[in-house]
Motif scaffolding. Structure first.
Motif, short mmCIF file in Angstrom:
data_model
loop_
_atom_site.label_atom_id
_atom_site.label_comp_id
_atom_site.label_asym_id
_atom_site.label_seq_id
_atom_site.Cartn_x
_atom_site.Cartn_y
_atom_site.Cartn_z
N ASP A 78 9.39 -62.95 54.33
CA ASP A 78 9.91 -61.63 54.73
C ASP A 78 11.10 -61.28 53.85
O ASP A 78 12.12 -61.97 53.86
CB ASP A 78 10.33 -61.68 56.20
N TYR A 109 9.08 -58.47 47.43
CA TYR A 109 8.53 -57.13 47.56
C TYR A 109 7.42 -56.89 46.54
O TYR A 109 6.41 -56.23 46.83
CB TYR A 109 9.63 -56.07 47.39
N LEU A 112 4.30 -58.38 47.64
CA LEU A 112 3.73 -57.57 48.72
C LEU A 112 3.24 -56.21 48.23
O LEU A 112 2.82 -55.37 49.03
CB LEU A 112 4.77 -57.37 49.83
N LYS A 113 3.34 -56.01 46.92
CA LYS A 113 2.91 -54.76 46.26
C LYS A 113 3.71 -53.55 46.75
O LYS A 113 3.21 -52.43 46.82
CB LYS A 113 1.41 -54.52 46.46
N ASP A 114 4.97 -53.78 47.11
CA ASP A 114 5.87 -52.70 47.49
C ASP A 114 6.81 -52.45 46.30
O ASP A 114 7.95 -52.92 46.27
CB ASP A 114 6.66 -53.06 48.74
N ASP A 116 8.35 -49.76 45.26
CA ASP A 116 9.56 -48.95 45.49
C ASP A 116 10.73 -49.82 45.94
O ASP A 116 11.86 -49.67 45.46
CB ASP A 116 9.28 -47.87 46.54
N LYS A 117 10.46 -50.74 46.89
CA LYS A 117 11.54 -51.60 47.37
C LYS A 117 11.96 -52.61 46.30
O LYS A 117 13.15 -52.97 46.22
CB LYS A 117 11.10 -52.34 48.64
#
Length: 775
Positions: A78, A109, A112-114, A116-117
């Motif tokens: 996380d 991130y 997690l393929k995020d 933007d973050k």
């Protein structure tokens, strides 16, 4: 199994309460509820994360860090706890740790393929450490993949400049060529390529505006050796109170640069912006920029020991609109060190009400007064400093009670002219407080006092530093309390009367006497005593204590209208409008229960006037008007009630009961046209906000209570037609026709039957016959 279910129920209840408190920005309450949730189910990471957030909002960064480190261990995949840890390190000036944790969060991130973050965290790194090669490289690649060409070019050029700086020239050239290949027409990329091929220096990335907060916090951290106890969670050890307060003030000022981005107020969220406005008064955008500039410069200068220049810059920030206890204390300390005592005193006085600076400010003010040979005034300030220090080390629920015990001592010693005695007392307080680890020393000294007894107030530490005769009051009150507990109320009162002669102005003693009178059922005498004490507190400027005593009186005697009125006046003058209106309503309720309807209505009018004059929450006006209308209805003053309901219609257009009453009143007064208008307005309001079903339910309730209300049935029939409830519409039109026939309004009856025929009823012939019979 039962135990597990109980724990889960306790957890869920605490989480809901915590969410509610957090939503209302009541972070202390949120901490309490989230802590309960963690205790119920410690394996739940959500509660730990939420507890960390609440601590973060309270700026208790040590506790927040512990929560997020625990959450990160529980859920290593996380990124949120790790990102929060980066923010905490940034806040306390630990830049290298902030950059490291941001890089870790960005990597998670990205997995997690995020994107933007991930970008957000790499951007934080480049803001904190502009020459961070890895972060710039990651940003360049990700921006290119996402199609953000301009941003990718900027990052590739930054990477090239950093490579060039460490001597990797070929790699620098290749990086700029990469930038040109993805944006051949980009002028910046072309210029960079020309520079690097000609062995000219590329400009390295620089720190952006608004990113100076972490650097200043780091400088403050280095200046103090360690952060104050709010951050490091050290509560009993540390420097002397003046050094501790200086560090706390500098930390608060550096933290202000985080919460308020003076360069870009639009980037601040609404909560931070609201906090900023309360600190910065009514400053405009130009003032905010000036405050930011002068504040940052002042911190830089002070951390470099350039105190005179730092004082000038901090004074400019205050003059520009900075209203912050930390600024006043720090400015007072600087002026004190520079020998400008008059300016020092003025600024230190403005920081006295803040718990972080009260002890230190009192000590410096006392020292100044003593230097000016104002020994009695100095003694009072030293005792005030001791009071603040003493109350800071006892449990919070005992703090106010302990502070009260200092009142007679301070008052007596402030009038004592024995210089030798006063000088000795001042020296004793200095020896106790102005030393490293002063909290530990004060706590140790308290342990030398007699053990506290249940029901008896704590003894003040000043008792150890004054002559015996000044401590007789505290000991005597202890004896009085013991007598009262043993049931010897008369003896306790006699002892109290004897003590009054030696301490006539010690108000806590008089409060004890009032309570003794109550226990002897001498209620009028007790109320008279409490009233005088409340008035005395008010004259002394201790408004809160005066208010609390008035509350005690109305609790004892709800019918004491004079005391309740004084309570209302005091609450109003203190700006506690909601509490004042609440007391107005309670007073009106007393009149109402006594069947004094005129007096009750007048009291409601006073409450309404206060609510309207002070721009109180609109719900108060609505609530009060409903009470007034109810009284008018009971007195059968329908026209006055209608005027009140018309006000309610304006304040709360969606209040169904008020609308209904308004329609009924117009009908009862024979104003059917006005009733029809009111009905149409309300139905139009409901249908206009897409609440057709609510409109239908309202009309159904209206016609069920008033069967011959034709205007409501007509509107109900029309709405039934609108929602394709044809048969229900026919029933209503049929009833309208019957009502109109009874009223001998034949034309309206015929209109109703024609409306039925337009709906093609099965028994259309019967309706046609009825229409013919009507002529």
């Amino acid at each position: 199994m039962v135990e597990i279910q109980a724990r889960e129920k306790k957890y869920q209840q605490a989480m809901n309460q915590g969410h509610s408190a957090a939503w209302d920005q009541k972070w202390e309450q949120a901490v309490m509820h989230y802590r309960t949730a963690v205790e119920a189910l410690p394996e739940k990471s959500q509660a730990i994360n939420n507890l960390g957030l609440a601590y973060f909002q309270l700026q208790k960064y040590g506790e927040a860090q512990a929560c997020y480190e625990q959450a990160a261990k529980m859920l290593p995949g996380d990124p949120l706890p790790i990102e929060r840890l980066a923010q905490i390190h940034e806040r306390v000036g630990n830049i290298s740790a902030a950059a490291e944790q941001s890089m870790n969060a960005a990597d998670i991130y990205l997995k997690l393929k995020d994107a933007d973050k991930a970008i957000e965290n790499w951007a934080r790194i480049t803001r904190l450490v502009p020459e961070h090669l890895k972060a710039h490289s990651r940003l360049a690649v990700v921006h290119e993949r996402l199609g953000f060409v301009d941003q990718a070019v900027t990052e590739y050029i930054s990477v090239a400049a950093l490579l060039q700086d460490i001597g990797q020239i070929n790699q620098a050239v290749q990086t700029v060529e990469k930038a040109v290949s993805i944006a051949p027409d980009n002028l910046e990329a072309q210029q960079a390529l020309e520079l690097v091929r000609n062995n000219k220096t590329l400009p390295k990335p620089i720190r952006k505006r608004g990113a100076t907060g972490p650097l200043r916090m780091a400088a403050v951290r280095e200046m103090g050796g360690e952060m104050p106890h709010e951050i490091t969670n050290i509560s009993r050890e540390g420097p002397d109170p003046i050094a501790e307060a200086r560090q706390s003030a500098l930390t608060a000022l550096a933290g202000l640069l985080f919460d308020v981005s003076m360069d870009d107020m639009s980037a601040v969220d609404s909560t931070a912006r609201g906090a900023a406005r309360s600190i910065l008064g009514k400053s405009n955008s130009d003032d905010l920029a000036a405050i930011s500039k002068h504040l940052g410069t002042a911190i830089d200068l002070q951390t470099r020991a350039e105190e005179q220049a730092a004082a000038k810059e901090l004074q400019k920030a205050v003059d520009a609109g900075l209203e912050f206890p930390a600024a006043y204390f720090n400015l007072g300390l600087l002026y004190r060190n520079l020998g400008d005592n008059d300016l020092a005193q003025g600024n230190l006085s403005r920081s006295l009400n803040h718990r972080d600076y009260a002890v230190a400010a009192r000590l410096m003010i006392a020292q100044y007064l003593r230097e000016r040979d104002r020994l009695m005034d100095a003694t009072v300030e030293y005792l005030e400093a001791l009071k603040e220090a003493d109350s800071a080390v006892v449990p919070p629920e005992k703090s106010e009670e302990l502070r009260e015990q200092y009142e007679p001592l301070i008052e007596a010693l402030g009038q004592d002219e024995d210089e030798a005695k006063l000088n000795q007392l001042c020296d004793n307080i200095i020896d106790m407080l102005i030393r490293p680890s002063w909290r530990t020393h004060v706590t140790t000294a308290r342990q030398q006092l007699p053990a506290p007894i249940d029901g008896i107030a704590l003894m003040p530490l000043a008792d150890m530093l004054t002559e015996a005769k000044d401590t007789e009051i505290v000991a005597a009150i202890a004896r009085i309390n013991q007598m009262a507990r043993d049931g010897h109320l008369r003896s306790a009162m006699e002892e109290s009367y004897g003590l009054v002669t030696s301490a006539p102005t010690y108000l806590p003693l008089h409060i004890h006497m009032g309570e003794l009178l109550l226990r002897q059922n001498q209620i009028p005498e007790a109320i008279a005593k409490f009233t005088v004490i409340a008035s005395t507190y008010a004259v002394r400027g201790e408004a809160k204590r005066a208010t609390n005593l008035l509350r005690r009186i109305v609790e004892i005697a709800p019918m004491d209208f004079g005391s309740r009125k004084r309570l209302i006046d005091r609450l109003s003058s203190q700006g506690e409008v909601d509490q004042a209106i609440h007391e107005f309503i309670k007073l009106a309720d007393v009149h109402y229960r006594l069947a004094q309807l005129d007096q009750a209505r007048k009291t409601y009018e006073d409450a309404l006037r206060l609510a309207q004059q002070t721009n109180a929450d609109q719900s108060w006006s609505t609530r009060i008007l409903k009470h007034m209308a109810d009284i008018d209805m009971q007195r059968l003053d329908w026209r006055q009630a209608m005027r009140v309901y018309e006000q309610l219609r304006t304040l709360a257009p969606g209040d169904q009961d008020s609308r209904k009453r308004l329609i009924e009143l117009n009908v009862n007064l024979g104003q059917r046209n006005q009733a029809a208008t009111e009905l149409e307005n309300y139905i139009s309001y409901l249908t206009g906000i897409a609440r057709v079903e609510d409109a239908i339910l309202f009309l159904e309730g209206l016609v069920s209570e008033t069967a011959d209300l034709a205007l409501a049935r007509v509107r109900l029939a029309e709405l039934y037609q609108q929602v394709n409830r044809t048969q229900d519409a026919i029933v209503q039109w049929d009833k309208v026709a019957e009502i109109m026939v009874e009223r001998k309004d034949i034309e309206r009856a015929k209109e109703a039957i024609r409306a039925i025929l337009l709906l093609n009823p099965q028994n259309a012939d019967q309706y046609r016959s009825a229409l013919q019979r009507l002529g």
